[in-house]
Write a protein that holds these residues in place. Structure first.
Motif, PDB file in Angstrom:
ATOM      1  N   SER A 432       0.832  -1.210   0.000  1.00  0.00           N
ATOM      2  CA  SER A 432       0.000   0.000   0.000  1.00  0.00           C
ATOM      3  C   SER A 432       0.865   1.258   0.000  1.00  0.00           C
ATOM      4  N   ARG A 433       1.932   1.253   0.785  1.00  0.00           N
ATOM      5  CA  ARG A 433       2.825   2.415   0.807  1.00  0.00           C
ATOM      6  C   ARG A 433       3.500   2.611  -0.551  1.00  0.00           C
ATOM      7  N   PHE A 434       3.882   1.512  -1.180  1.00  0.00           N
ATOM      8  CA  PHE A 434       4.527   1.584  -2.493  1.00  0.00           C
ATOM      9  C   PHE A 434       3.578   2.177  -3.534  1.00  0.00           C
ATOM     10  N   LEU A 435       2.330   1.690  -3.566  1.00  0.00           N
ATOM     11  CA  LEU A 435       1.372   2.145  -4.575  1.00  0.00           C
ATOM     12  C   LEU A 435       0.913   3.579  -4.322  1.00  0.00           C
ATOM     13  N   GLN A 436       0.914   4.007  -3.065  1.00  0.00           N
ATOM     14  CA  GLN A 436       0.570   5.393  -2.755  1.00  0.00           C
ATOM     15  C   GLN A 436       1.648   6.367  -3.222  1.00  0.00           C
ATOM     16  N   THR A 437       2.869   5.871  -3.320  1.00  0.00           N
ATOM     17  CA  THR A 437       4.011   6.748  -3.595  1.00  0.00           C
ATOM     18  C   THR A 437       4.415   6.766  -5.067  1.00  0.00           C
ATOM     19  N   PHE A 438       4.281   5.619  -5.748  1.00  0.00           N
ATOM     20  CA  PHE A 438       4.823   5.513  -7.100  1.00  0.00           C
ATOM     21  C   PHE A 438       3.789   5.029  -8.113  1.00  0.00           C
ATOM     22  N   LYS A 439       3.971   5.480  -9.349  1.00  0.00           N
ATOM     23  CA  LYS A 439       3.363   4.846 -10.511  1.00  0.00           C
ATOM     24  C   LYS A 439       4.443   3.957 -11.120  1.00  0.00           C
ATOM     25  N   PHE A 440       4.033   2.815 -11.656  1.00  0.00           N
ATOM     26  CA  PHE A 440       5.051   1.925 -12.217  1.00  0.00           C
ATOM     27  C   PHE A 440       4.632   1.427 -13.591  1.00  0.00           C
ATOM     28  N   SER A 441       5.627   1.160 -14.412  1.00  0.00           N
ATOM     29  CA  SER A 441       5.408   0.575 -15.737  1.00  0.00           C
ATOM     30  C   SER A 441       6.342  -0.613 -15.888  1.00  0.00           C
ATOM     31  N   LEU A 442       5.794  -1.720 -16.367  1.00  0.00           N
ATOM     32  CA  LEU A 442       6.622  -2.902 -16.588  1.00  0.00           C
ATOM     33  C   LEU A 442       7.532  -2.684 -17.790  1.00  0.00           C
ATOM     34  N   VAL A 443       8.763  -3.105 -17.663  1.00  0.00           N
ATOM     35  CA  VAL A 443       9.686  -3.077 -18.796  1.00  0.00           C
ATOM     36  C   VAL A 443       9.201  -4.100 -19.824  1.00  0.00           C
ATOM     37  N   PRO A 444       9.126  -3.733 -21.111  1.00  0.00           N
ATOM     38  CA  PRO A 444       8.593  -4.654 -22.132  1.00  0.00           C
ATOM     39  C   PRO A 444       9.424  -5.930 -22.278  1.00  0.00           C
ATOM     40  N   ASP A 445       8.771  -6.923 -22.890  1.00  0.00           N
ATOM     41  CA  ASP A 445       9.416  -8.182 -23.294  1.00  0.00           C
ATOM     42  C   ASP A 445       9.931  -9.004 -22.118  1.00  0.00           C
ATOM     43  N   GLN A 446       9.250  -8.928 -20.994  1.00  0.00           N
ATOM     44  CA  GLN A 446       9.609  -9.792 -19.872  1.00  0.00           C
ATOM     45  C   GLN A 446       8.815 -11.087 -19.936  1.00  0.00           C
ATOM     46  N   SER A 447       9.431 -12.139 -19.481  1.00  0.00           N
ATOM     47  CA  SER A 447       8.776 -13.436 -19.452  1.00  0.00           C
ATOM     48  C   SER A 447       7.854 -13.537 -18.239  1.00  0.00           C
ATOM     49  N   ARG A 448       6.779 -14.308 -18.385  1.00  0.00           N
ATOM     50  CA  ARG A 448       5.905 -14.608 -17.249  1.00  0.00           C
ATOM     51  C   ARG A 448       6.363 -15.872 -16.530  1.00  0.00           C
ATOM     52  N   ALA A 449       7.503 -16.392 -16.939  1.00  0.00           N
ATOM     53  CA  ALA A 449       7.996 -17.646 -16.372  1.00  0.00           C
ATOM     54  C   ALA A 449       8.377 -17.472 -14.908  1.00  0.00           C
ATOM     55  N   VAL A 450       8.313 -18.582 -14.182  1.00  0.00           N
ATOM     56  CA  VAL A 450       8.718 -18.579 -12.780  1.00  0.00           C
ATOM     57  C   VAL A 450       9.895 -19.528 -12.594  1.00  0.00           C
ATOM     58  N   LEU A 451      10.669 -19.261 -11.568  1.00  0.00           N
ATOM     59  CA  LEU A 451      11.737 -20.157 -11.148  1.00  0.00           C
ATOM     60  C   LEU A 451      11.290 -20.865  -9.882  1.00  0.00           C
ATOM     61  N   GLU A 452      11.564 -22.147  -9.813  1.00  0.00           N
ATOM     62  CA  GLU A 452      11.234 -22.909  -8.611  1.00  0.00           C
ATOM     63  C   GLU A 452      12.520 -23.107  -7.827  1.00  0.00           C
ATOM     64  N   ARG A 453      12.645 -22.368  -6.742  1.00  0.00           N
ATOM     65  CA  ARG A 453      13.831 -22.435  -5.894  1.00  0.00           C
ATOM     66  C   ARG A 453      13.401 -22.680  -4.448  1.00  0.00           C
ATOM     67  N   GLY A 454      12.706 -23.808  -4.244  1.00  0.00           N
ATOM     68  CA  GLY A 454      12.108 -24.041  -2.934  1.00  0.00           C
ATOM     69  C   GLY A 454      10.787 -23.307  -2.822  1.00  0.00           C
ATOM     70  N   THR A 455      10.760 -22.052  -3.259  1.00  0.00           N
ATOM     71  CA  THR A 455       9.525 -21.288  -3.424  1.00  0.00           C
ATOM     72  C   THR A 455       9.479 -20.812  -4.874  1.00  0.00           C
ATOM     73  N   LEU A 456       8.326 -20.287  -5.289  1.00  0.00           N
ATOM     74  CA  LEU A 456       8.199 -19.755  -6.645  1.00  0.00           C
ATOM     75  C   LEU A 456       8.613 -18.288  -6.657  1.00  0.00           C
ATOM     76  N   ARG A 457       9.345 -17.903  -7.695  1.00  0.00           N
ATOM     77  CA  ARG A 457       9.749 -16.507  -7.839  1.00  0.00           C
ATOM     78  C   ARG A 457       9.729 -16.144  -9.322  1.00  0.00           C
ATOM     79  N   PRO A 458       9.515 -14.871  -9.657  1.00  0.00           N
ATOM     80  CA  PRO A 458       9.494 -14.474 -11.070  1.00  0.00           C
ATOM     81  C   PRO A 458      10.879 -14.605 -11.693  1.00  0.00           C
ATOM     82  N   LYS A 459      10.951 -15.269 -12.837  1.00  0.00           N
ATOM     83  CA  LYS A 459      12.241 -15.543 -13.471  1.00  0.00           C
ATOM     84  C   LYS A 459      12.981 -14.265 -13.842  1.00  0.00           C
ATOM     85  N   ASP A 460      12.266 -13.291 -14.402  1.00  0.00           N
ATOM     86  CA  ASP A 460      12.908 -12.054 -14.842  1.00  0.00           C
ATOM     87  C   ASP A 460      12.926 -10.976 -13.760  1.00  0.00           C
TER      88      ASP A 460
END
Length: 470
Positions: A432-460
Protein backbone atom coordinates in the motif's frame (compact mmCIF):
# COMPACT_ATOMS: atom_id res chain seq x y z
CA UNK A 1 45.89 -63.48 -14.81
CA UNK A 2 43.86 -62.77 -17.95
CA UNK A 3 41.51 -65.61 -17.05
CA UNK A 4 41.05 -64.12 -13.57
CA UNK A 5 40.18 -60.70 -15.03
CA UNK A 6 37.58 -62.26 -17.34
CA UNK A 7 36.19 -64.19 -14.39
CA UNK A 8 35.88 -61.07 -12.21
CA UNK A 9 34.37 -59.11 -15.06
CA UNK A 10 31.81 -61.83 -15.72
CA UNK A 11 30.99 -62.10 -12.02
CA UNK A 12 30.38 -58.36 -11.76
CA UNK A 13 28.16 -58.40 -14.84
CA UNK A 14 26.18 -61.32 -13.45
CA UNK A 15 25.82 -59.64 -10.06
CA UNK A 16 24.67 -56.41 -11.74
CA UNK A 17 22.12 -58.33 -13.79
CA UNK A 18 20.81 -60.07 -10.67
CA UNK A 19 20.46 -56.73 -8.86
CA UNK A 20 18.68 -55.09 -11.80
CA UNK A 21 16.32 -58.04 -12.19
CA UNK A 22 15.63 -58.09 -8.45
CA UNK A 23 14.82 -54.37 -8.43
CA UNK A 24 12.62 -54.78 -11.52
CA UNK A 25 10.73 -57.62 -9.84
CA UNK A 26 10.27 -55.49 -6.73
CA UNK A 27 8.92 -52.61 -8.85
CA UNK A 28 6.41 -54.88 -10.58
CA UNK A 29 5.29 -56.31 -7.23
CA UNK A 30 4.90 -52.88 -5.62
CA UNK A 31 3.15 -51.25 -8.56
CA UNK A 32 0.65 -54.11 -8.72
CA UNK A 33 -0.82 -52.79 -5.46
CA UNK A 34 -1.73 -49.50 -7.15
CA UNK A 35 -3.12 -50.69 -10.47
CA UNK A 36 -6.67 -49.81 -9.37
CA UNK A 37 -5.72 -46.11 -9.05
CA UNK A 38 -5.53 -43.90 -12.18
CA UNK A 39 -1.98 -43.06 -13.21
CA UNK A 40 -0.40 -41.19 -16.13
CA UNK A 41 1.39 -43.51 -18.57
CA UNK A 42 5.09 -44.09 -18.08
CA UNK A 43 5.54 -45.44 -21.61
CA UNK A 44 7.32 -42.50 -23.22
CA UNK A 45 9.99 -43.40 -25.77
CA UNK A 46 12.55 -40.59 -25.63
CA UNK A 47 14.19 -39.66 -28.95
CA UNK A 48 13.22 -43.04 -30.38
CA UNK A 49 15.68 -44.82 -28.07
CA UNK A 50 14.00 -47.97 -26.77
CA UNK A 51 16.79 -48.63 -24.25
CA UNK A 52 16.44 -45.17 -22.79
CA UNK A 53 12.70 -45.75 -22.68
CA UNK A 54 13.19 -48.87 -20.56
CA UNK A 55 15.59 -47.14 -18.16
CA UNK A 56 13.62 -43.91 -17.82
CA UNK A 57 10.03 -45.07 -17.93
CA UNK A 58 10.17 -48.38 -16.13
CA UNK A 59 12.77 -47.78 -13.45
CA UNK A 60 12.42 -44.03 -12.79
CA UNK A 61 8.66 -43.84 -13.25
CA UNK A 62 7.45 -40.26 -13.72
CA UNK A 63 10.50 -38.68 -12.04
CA UNK A 64 12.17 -37.25 -15.15
CA UNK A 65 8.94 -35.95 -16.65
CA UNK A 66 8.21 -34.06 -13.43
CA UNK A 67 11.77 -32.81 -13.02
CA UNK A 68 11.86 -31.52 -16.61
CA UNK A 69 9.17 -28.95 -15.71
CA UNK A 70 11.82 -26.93 -13.89
CA UNK A 71 13.20 -25.84 -17.26
CA UNK A 72 9.88 -24.76 -18.79
CA UNK A 73 9.13 -21.62 -16.77
CA UNK A 74 6.34 -23.44 -14.91
CA UNK A 75 6.43 -25.06 -11.47
CA UNK A 76 6.49 -28.85 -11.29
CA UNK A 77 2.92 -28.69 -9.98
CA UNK A 78 1.85 -27.57 -13.46
CA UNK A 79 2.50 -31.13 -14.61
CA UNK A 80 0.32 -32.39 -11.74
CA UNK A 81 -2.43 -30.02 -12.91
CA UNK A 82 -2.25 -31.31 -16.48
CA UNK A 83 -2.47 -34.90 -15.26
CA UNK A 84 -5.41 -34.16 -12.96
CA UNK A 85 -7.38 -32.58 -15.81
CA UNK A 86 -6.87 -35.71 -17.94
CA UNK A 87 -6.88 -38.56 -15.40
CA UNK A 88 -9.09 -37.33 -12.57
CA UNK A 89 -8.98 -35.89 -9.07
CA UNK A 90 -7.11 -38.82 -7.51
CA UNK A 91 -4.09 -40.39 -9.18
CA UNK A 92 -0.75 -41.99 -8.35
CA UNK A 93 2.67 -41.13 -9.76
CA UNK A 94 6.00 -42.88 -9.24
CA UNK A 95 9.41 -41.57 -8.23
CA UNK A 96 11.46 -44.69 -8.92
CA UNK A 97 9.99 -47.18 -6.40
CA UNK A 98 8.11 -44.57 -4.35
CA UNK A 99 4.38 -44.06 -5.00
CA UNK A 100 2.95 -40.58 -4.41
CA UNK A 101 -0.78 -39.92 -4.34
CA UNK A 102 -1.96 -36.65 -5.94
CA UNK A 103 -5.37 -35.27 -4.96
CA UNK A 104 -7.30 -32.16 -5.98
CA UNK A 105 -10.77 -32.92 -4.59
CA UNK A 106 -11.70 -30.30 -1.91
CA UNK A 107 -13.31 -32.87 0.38
CA UNK A 108 -10.21 -35.04 0.30
CA UNK A 109 -8.01 -32.00 0.92
CA UNK A 110 -10.20 -31.07 3.89
CA UNK A 111 -9.94 -34.61 5.24
CA UNK A 112 -6.14 -34.79 4.83
CA UNK A 113 -5.23 -31.36 6.21
CA UNK A 114 -8.04 -30.55 8.65
CA UNK A 115 -10.22 -33.46 9.77
CA UNK A 116 -7.55 -36.13 10.14
CA UNK A 117 -4.54 -33.80 9.93
CA UNK A 118 -2.44 -36.54 8.39
CA UNK A 119 1.20 -36.47 9.58
CA UNK A 120 3.94 -34.96 7.46
CA UNK A 121 5.82 -37.34 5.19
CA UNK A 122 9.22 -37.94 6.79
CA UNK A 123 11.39 -38.43 3.68
CA UNK A 124 10.37 -35.09 2.15
CA UNK A 125 11.01 -33.09 5.31
CA UNK A 126 14.28 -34.90 6.01
CA UNK A 127 15.94 -32.78 3.31
CA UNK A 128 14.78 -29.59 5.03
CA UNK A 129 15.96 -30.93 8.37
CA UNK A 130 19.46 -31.79 7.15
CA UNK A 131 20.74 -30.49 3.83
CA UNK A 132 23.76 -32.28 2.33
CA UNK A 133 24.67 -33.58 5.78
CA UNK A 134 24.46 -30.14 7.43
CA UNK A 135 21.69 -29.45 9.93
CA UNK A 136 19.39 -26.90 8.27
CA UNK A 137 15.91 -26.51 9.79
CA UNK A 138 16.54 -29.43 12.13
CA UNK A 139 13.46 -29.98 14.30
CA UNK A 140 11.93 -26.53 13.89
CA UNK A 141 8.18 -25.92 13.62
CA UNK A 142 8.07 -26.81 9.92
CA UNK A 143 10.13 -30.00 10.15
CA UNK A 144 9.24 -31.31 13.62
CA UNK A 145 7.49 -34.64 13.04
CA UNK A 146 6.92 -35.40 16.75
CA UNK A 147 3.33 -34.27 17.23
CA UNK A 148 3.52 -33.77 21.01
CA UNK A 149 6.76 -31.78 20.78
CA UNK A 150 5.39 -29.70 17.91
CA UNK A 151 2.19 -28.84 19.81
CA UNK A 152 4.11 -27.60 22.87
CA UNK A 153 6.46 -25.45 20.81
CA UNK A 154 3.72 -24.07 18.57
CA UNK A 155 1.66 -23.07 21.63
CA UNK A 156 4.63 -21.10 23.00
CA UNK A 157 5.27 -19.36 19.67
CA UNK A 158 1.64 -18.60 18.81
CA UNK A 159 1.15 -15.35 20.82
CA UNK A 160 3.97 -13.65 18.89
CA UNK A 161 2.02 -14.14 15.65
CA UNK A 162 -1.37 -13.00 16.93
CA UNK A 163 -2.76 -9.99 15.06
CA UNK A 164 -2.82 -7.88 18.23
CA UNK A 165 0.88 -8.50 18.87
CA UNK A 166 1.75 -7.71 15.27
CA UNK A 167 -0.31 -4.51 15.24
CA UNK A 168 1.84 -3.26 18.11
CA UNK A 169 4.80 -3.58 15.72
CA UNK A 170 3.32 -1.46 12.93
CA UNK A 171 5.98 1.16 13.57
CA UNK A 172 8.68 -1.32 12.58
CA UNK A 173 6.78 -2.36 9.45
CA UNK A 174 6.40 1.28 8.44
CA UNK A 175 10.03 2.18 9.17
CA UNK A 176 11.11 -0.46 6.67
CA UNK A 177 8.56 0.90 4.19
CA UNK A 178 10.10 4.37 4.67
CA UNK A 179 13.56 3.02 3.84
CA UNK A 180 12.25 1.14 0.80
CA UNK A 181 10.45 4.19 -0.57
CA UNK A 182 13.45 6.43 0.06
CA UNK A 183 15.73 4.00 -1.77
CA UNK A 184 13.34 3.55 -4.71
CA UNK A 185 12.83 7.31 -4.87
CA UNK A 186 16.45 7.78 -5.93
CA UNK A 187 15.71 5.72 -9.07
CA UNK A 188 12.16 6.93 -9.81
CA UNK A 189 13.00 8.86 -12.97
CA UNK A 190 10.74 6.92 -15.34
CA UNK A 191 13.76 5.47 -17.15
CA UNK A 192 15.88 3.44 -14.73
CA UNK A 193 15.02 -0.27 -14.81
CA UNK A 194 14.48 -1.55 -11.27
CA UNK A 195 14.58 -5.24 -10.37
CA UNK A 196 11.56 -5.23 -8.05
CA UNK A 197 12.05 -8.77 -6.78
CA UNK A 198 15.47 -7.81 -5.44
CA UNK A 199 14.11 -4.64 -3.83
CA UNK A 200 11.23 -6.40 -2.12
CA UNK A 201 13.57 -9.19 -1.05
CA UNK A 202 15.69 -6.63 0.81
CA UNK A 203 12.58 -5.08 2.36
CA UNK A 204 11.19 -8.44 3.50
CA UNK A 205 14.55 -9.37 5.01
CA UNK A 206 14.76 -6.01 6.79
CA UNK A 207 11.29 -6.56 8.28
CA UNK A 208 11.97 -10.06 9.55
CA UNK A 209 15.28 -8.95 11.07
CA UNK A 210 13.82 -5.92 12.88
CA UNK A 211 10.36 -7.16 13.84
CA UNK A 212 11.18 -10.77 14.67
CA UNK A 213 14.75 -10.66 15.97
CA UNK A 214 15.60 -7.06 16.89
CA UNK A 215 18.41 -6.96 14.31
CA UNK A 216 19.23 -3.85 12.28
CA UNK A 217 21.52 -4.90 9.44
CA UNK A 218 21.01 -1.85 7.19
CA UNK A 219 19.87 -4.22 4.48
CA UNK A 220 18.15 -1.58 2.35
CA UNK A 221 21.52 0.12 1.93
CA UNK A 222 22.88 -3.08 0.39
CA UNK A 223 25.47 -3.65 3.11
CA UNK A 224 24.26 -7.12 4.12
CA UNK A 225 23.15 -8.85 0.93
CA UNK A 226 25.03 -11.99 2.03
CA UNK A 227 22.00 -12.93 4.16
CA UNK A 228 19.70 -12.88 1.15
CA UNK A 229 22.26 -14.78 -0.91
CA UNK A 230 22.57 -17.44 1.80
CA UNK A 231 18.79 -17.92 1.94
CA UNK A 232 18.49 -18.19 -1.85
CA UNK A 233 21.39 -20.63 -2.09
CA UNK A 234 19.93 -22.77 0.69
CA UNK A 235 16.56 -22.98 -1.06
CA UNK A 236 18.29 -23.82 -4.34
CA UNK A 237 20.07 -26.65 -2.54
CA UNK A 238 16.75 -27.96 -1.20
CA UNK A 239 15.30 -28.03 -4.71
CA UNK A 240 18.31 -29.80 -6.21
CA UNK A 241 18.39 -32.40 -3.43
CA UNK A 242 14.64 -33.00 -3.76
CA UNK A 243 14.91 -33.95 -7.43
CA UNK A 244 18.08 -36.04 -7.13
CA UNK A 245 17.50 -39.12 -4.99
CA UNK A 246 21.19 -40.02 -5.21
CA UNK A 247 22.63 -36.55 -4.61
CA UNK A 248 24.95 -37.84 -1.89
CA UNK A 249 26.75 -39.89 -4.57
CA UNK A 250 26.76 -37.19 -7.27
CA UNK A 251 30.43 -36.14 -7.27
CA UNK A 252 29.81 -33.56 -10.00
CA UNK A 253 27.58 -31.62 -7.58
CA UNK A 254 30.00 -31.64 -4.66
CA UNK A 255 31.34 -28.09 -5.30
CA UNK A 256 27.76 -26.76 -5.38
CA UNK A 257 26.86 -28.77 -2.29
CA UNK A 258 29.82 -27.31 -0.39
CA UNK A 259 28.60 -23.79 -1.21
CA UNK A 260 25.13 -24.68 0.08
CA UNK A 261 26.58 -26.13 3.28
CA UNK A 262 28.58 -22.94 3.89
CA UNK A 263 25.42 -20.85 3.35
CA UNK A 264 23.49 -22.95 5.87
CA UNK A 265 26.36 -22.77 8.36
CA UNK A 266 26.39 -18.98 8.01
CA UNK A 267 22.65 -18.75 8.75
CA UNK A 268 22.88 -21.06 11.74
CA UNK A 269 25.93 -19.28 13.17
CA UNK A 270 24.05 -15.98 12.85
CA UNK A 271 21.17 -17.53 14.76
CA UNK A 272 23.44 -18.71 17.58
CA UNK A 273 25.00 -15.26 17.95
CA UNK A 274 21.62 -13.48 18.00
CA UNK A 275 20.15 -15.91 20.54
CA UNK A 276 23.19 -15.71 22.83
CA UNK A 277 23.23 -11.91 22.62
CA UNK A 278 19.57 -11.76 23.68
CA UNK A 279 20.20 -14.18 26.55
CA UNK A 280 23.09 -12.03 27.80
CA UNK A 281 20.87 -8.93 27.62
CA UNK A 282 18.22 -10.71 29.69
CA UNK A 283 20.84 -11.82 32.23
CA UNK A 284 21.95 -8.19 32.63
CA UNK A 285 18.35 -7.22 33.40
CA UNK A 286 17.88 -5.20 30.23
CA UNK A 287 14.39 -4.61 28.87
CA UNK A 288 13.84 -6.79 25.80
CA UNK A 289 10.90 -6.83 23.35
CA UNK A 290 8.31 -9.61 23.41
CA UNK A 291 9.11 -10.54 19.83
CA UNK A 292 9.52 -13.81 17.95
CA UNK A 293 13.10 -14.19 19.18
CA UNK A 294 11.90 -13.92 22.77
CA UNK A 295 9.35 -16.67 22.17
CA UNK A 296 12.04 -18.88 20.67
CA UNK A 297 14.14 -18.48 23.82
CA UNK A 298 11.08 -19.00 26.04
CA UNK A 299 10.74 -22.49 24.58
CA UNK A 300 13.92 -23.53 26.41
CA UNK A 301 12.56 -22.19 29.69
CA UNK A 302 9.35 -24.22 29.39
CA UNK A 303 10.90 -27.29 27.71
CA UNK A 304 14.31 -27.66 29.43
CA UNK A 305 15.42 -30.58 27.26
CA UNK A 306 15.71 -28.24 24.26
CA UNK A 307 19.29 -27.28 23.45
CA UNK A 308 20.74 -24.26 21.66
CA UNK A 309 20.60 -26.06 18.31
CA UNK A 310 16.84 -26.58 18.72
CA UNK A 311 16.42 -22.82 19.20
CA UNK A 312 18.60 -22.16 16.16
CA UNK A 313 16.30 -24.47 14.18
CA UNK A 314 13.38 -22.11 14.77
CA UNK A 315 15.50 -19.00 14.18
CA UNK A 316 16.51 -20.25 10.72
CA UNK A 317 12.96 -21.46 9.99
CA UNK A 318 11.38 -18.06 10.68
CA UNK A 319 14.29 -16.16 9.15
CA UNK A 320 14.03 -17.82 5.75
CA UNK A 321 10.24 -18.25 5.71
CA UNK A 322 9.55 -14.63 6.65
CA UNK A 323 12.03 -13.41 4.08
CA UNK A 324 11.60 -15.63 1.03
CA UNK A 325 7.83 -16.15 0.83
CA UNK A 326 6.84 -12.52 1.37
CA UNK A 327 9.36 -11.15 -1.13
CA UNK A 328 7.99 -13.49 -3.81
CA UNK A 329 4.43 -12.42 -3.00
CA UNK A 330 5.25 -8.70 -3.12
CA UNK A 331 7.08 -9.00 -6.41
CA UNK A 332 3.98 -10.44 -8.07
CA UNK A 333 1.56 -7.85 -6.47
CA UNK A 334 -2.21 -7.85 -5.61
CA UNK A 335 -2.28 -10.20 -2.67
CA UNK A 336 -5.15 -12.72 -2.85
CA UNK A 337 -5.08 -13.25 -6.59
CA UNK A 338 -1.29 -13.44 -6.53
CA UNK A 339 -1.42 -16.12 -3.87
CA UNK A 340 -3.85 -18.03 -6.08
CA UNK A 341 -1.79 -17.71 -9.26
CA UNK A 342 1.69 -17.87 -7.73
CA UNK A 343 1.65 -19.38 -4.22
CA UNK A 344 5.22 -19.13 -2.85
CA UNK A 345 4.92 -22.65 -1.40
CA UNK A 346 2.95 -24.79 -3.83
CA UNK A 347 1.62 -27.48 -1.51
CA UNK A 348 1.92 -29.99 1.31
CA UNK A 349 3.22 -33.55 1.52
CA UNK A 350 1.52 -35.72 4.12
CA UNK A 351 1.41 -39.47 4.74
CA UNK A 352 -1.39 -42.02 4.78
CA UNK A 353 -0.20 -44.02 7.80
CA UNK A 354 -2.80 -46.79 7.72
CA UNK A 355 -4.69 -48.21 4.79
CA UNK A 356 -7.55 -45.81 4.05
CA UNK A 357 -10.19 -45.08 1.47
CA UNK A 358 -9.32 -41.92 -0.49
CA UNK A 359 -11.78 -40.77 -3.12
CA UNK A 360 -13.19 -44.28 -3.46
CA UNK A 361 -9.78 -45.95 -3.79
CA UNK A 362 -8.27 -48.21 -1.16
CA UNK A 363 -4.80 -46.85 -0.37
CA UNK A 364 -2.07 -49.06 1.11
CA UNK A 365 -0.24 -48.11 4.32
CA UNK A 366 2.52 -45.45 4.45
CA UNK A 367 1.89 -43.67 1.16
CA UNK A 368 2.86 -40.03 0.57
CA UNK A 369 -0.01 -37.75 -0.49
CA UNK A 370 0.37 -34.29 -2.04
CA UNK A 371 -2.25 -31.59 -1.63
CA UNK A 372 -1.21 -28.79 -3.97
CA UNK A 373 -2.69 -25.33 -3.54
CA UNK A 374 -1.24 -24.48 -6.97
CA UNK A 375 -3.21 -27.30 -8.61
CA UNK A 376 -6.42 -26.69 -6.66
CA UNK A 377 -6.38 -22.94 -7.35
CA UNK A 378 -5.83 -23.50 -11.09
CA UNK A 379 -8.32 -26.35 -11.51
CA UNK A 380 -10.91 -25.22 -14.10
CA UNK A 381 -13.79 -26.96 -12.32
CA UNK A 382 -13.33 -24.68 -9.31
CA UNK A 383 -12.17 -21.44 -10.95
CA UNK A 384 -13.50 -19.67 -14.03
CA UNK A 385 -10.67 -18.80 -16.44
CA UNK A 386 -8.00 -19.85 -13.91
CA UNK A 387 -5.09 -18.55 -16.02
CA UNK A 388 -6.57 -15.05 -16.09
CA UNK A 389 -5.27 -12.62 -13.47
CA UNK A 390 -8.48 -11.25 -12.00
CA UNK A 391 -8.32 -9.81 -8.45
CA UNK A 392 -12.06 -9.06 -8.58
CA UNK A 393 -12.95 -12.76 -8.50
CA UNK A 394 -12.58 -12.56 -4.71
CA UNK A 395 -15.37 -9.97 -4.47
CA UNK A 396 -17.85 -12.79 -5.00
CA UNK A 397 -18.86 -14.20 -1.61
CA UNK A 398 -20.10 -17.41 -3.19
CA UNK A 399 -16.70 -17.98 -4.78
CA UNK A 400 -15.03 -17.55 -1.40
CA UNK A 401 -17.34 -20.09 0.23
CA UNK A 402 -16.88 -22.57 -2.60
CA UNK A 403 -13.12 -22.24 -2.80
CA UNK A 404 -12.21 -22.64 0.88
CA UNK A 405 -10.55 -26.01 0.25
CA UNK A 406 -9.30 -25.16 -3.22
CA UNK A 407 -7.42 -22.06 -2.10
CA UNK A 408 -5.00 -22.56 0.78
CA UNK A 409 -1.72 -20.68 0.18
CA UNK A 410 -0.89 -20.90 3.91
CA UNK A 411 -2.08 -24.51 4.19
CA UNK A 412 -5.05 -25.54 6.36
CA UNK A 413 -5.78 -27.18 9.66
CA UNK A 414 -3.72 -27.38 12.86
CA UNK A 415 -0.41 -27.35 10.97
CA UNK A 416 -1.13 -24.33 8.82
CA UNK A 417 1.49 -21.60 8.48
CA UNK A 418 1.96 -19.86 11.83
CA UNK A 419 3.27 -16.78 10.00
CA UNK A 420 0.04 -16.18 8.03
CA UNK A 421 -0.83 -12.92 9.83
CA UNK A 422 2.77 -11.71 9.76
CA UNK A 423 3.07 -12.22 5.99
CA UNK A 424 -0.27 -10.58 5.21
CA UNK A 425 0.31 -7.50 7.37
CA UNK A 426 3.82 -7.07 6.01
CA UNK A 427 2.61 -7.38 2.41
CA UNK A 428 -0.28 -4.96 2.92
CA UNK A 429 1.89 -2.30 4.56
CA UNK A 430 4.71 -2.44 2.01
CA UNK A 431 2.43 -2.76 -1.01
CA UNK A 432 0.00 0.00 0.00
CA UNK A 433 2.82 2.42 0.81
CA UNK A 434 4.53 1.58 -2.49
CA UNK A 435 1.37 2.15 -4.58
CA UNK A 436 0.57 5.39 -2.76
CA UNK A 437 4.01 6.75 -3.60
CA UNK A 438 4.82 5.51 -7.10
CA UNK A 439 3.36 4.85 -10.51
CA UNK A 440 5.05 1.93 -12.22
CA UNK A 441 5.41 0.57 -15.74
CA UNK A 442 6.62 -2.90 -16.59
CA UNK A 443 9.69 -3.08 -18.80
CA UNK A 444 8.59 -4.65 -22.13
CA UNK A 445 9.42 -8.18 -23.29
CA UNK A 446 9.61 -9.79 -19.87
CA UNK A 447 8.78 -13.44 -19.45
CA UNK A 448 5.90 -14.61 -17.25
CA UNK A 449 8.00 -17.65 -16.37
CA UNK A 450 8.72 -18.58 -12.78
CA UNK A 451 11.74 -20.16 -11.15
CA UNK A 452 11.23 -22.91 -8.61
CA UNK A 453 13.83 -22.43 -5.89
CA UNK A 454 12.11 -24.04 -2.93
CA UNK A 455 9.53 -21.29 -3.42
CA UNK A 456 8.20 -19.75 -6.65
CA UNK A 457 9.75 -16.51 -7.84
CA UNK A 458 9.49 -14.47 -11.07
CA UNK A 459 12.24 -15.54 -13.47
CA UNK A 460 12.91 -12.05 -14.84
CA UNK A 461 12.54 -10.40 -11.44
CA UNK A 462 9.64 -8.05 -12.41
CA UNK A 463 11.60 -5.16 -13.93
CA UNK A 464 9.84 -1.80 -13.71
CA UNK A 465 10.37 1.89 -14.18
CA UNK A 466 8.97 4.20 -11.50
CA UNK A 467 7.72 7.77 -11.27
CA UNK A 468 6.54 9.56 -8.14
CA UNK A 469 2.83 10.31 -7.79
CA UNK A 470 3.43 13.71 -6.19
Amino acid sequence: MLYLLFYLHGTLLLLSLVLVCSFATYLVYKRQKFLHIPSPPMSRVLSGNIYKFIAVSFFKGHADEISSMRHTGYPTDQKFLEWHIVYGKVLVVWFWHIPVLLVVDPEIIKNVLVVKCQPKEAMSYKILGSLYGQRFLGRGLVTNLDDDSWKKRRAIMHPAFHRKSLKDLMGSFNSTADLLLEHLGTMADGQTEIHMFNQFTKAALDVICKVAFGMDLEIMSGKENKFSEAVSLSFYGVEEASFDMFHQFNVFQYPFQRKVVKAVQFLRETGRKVIEARKHAMARGEEVPDDILQRIIQQQEEIPELGIEDLVDDFVTFFIAGHETTSSLLAFCVIKETLRRHPPATGNIRKIEKGQDVGGYKIPTDVAIITSTYVASHFPEYWKNPEEFNPYRFDDGEVLRRCHYSYFPFSLGPRNCIGLNFAQIEAKVLLSRFLQTFKFSLVPDQSRAVLERGTLRPKDGVKCTLTKRH
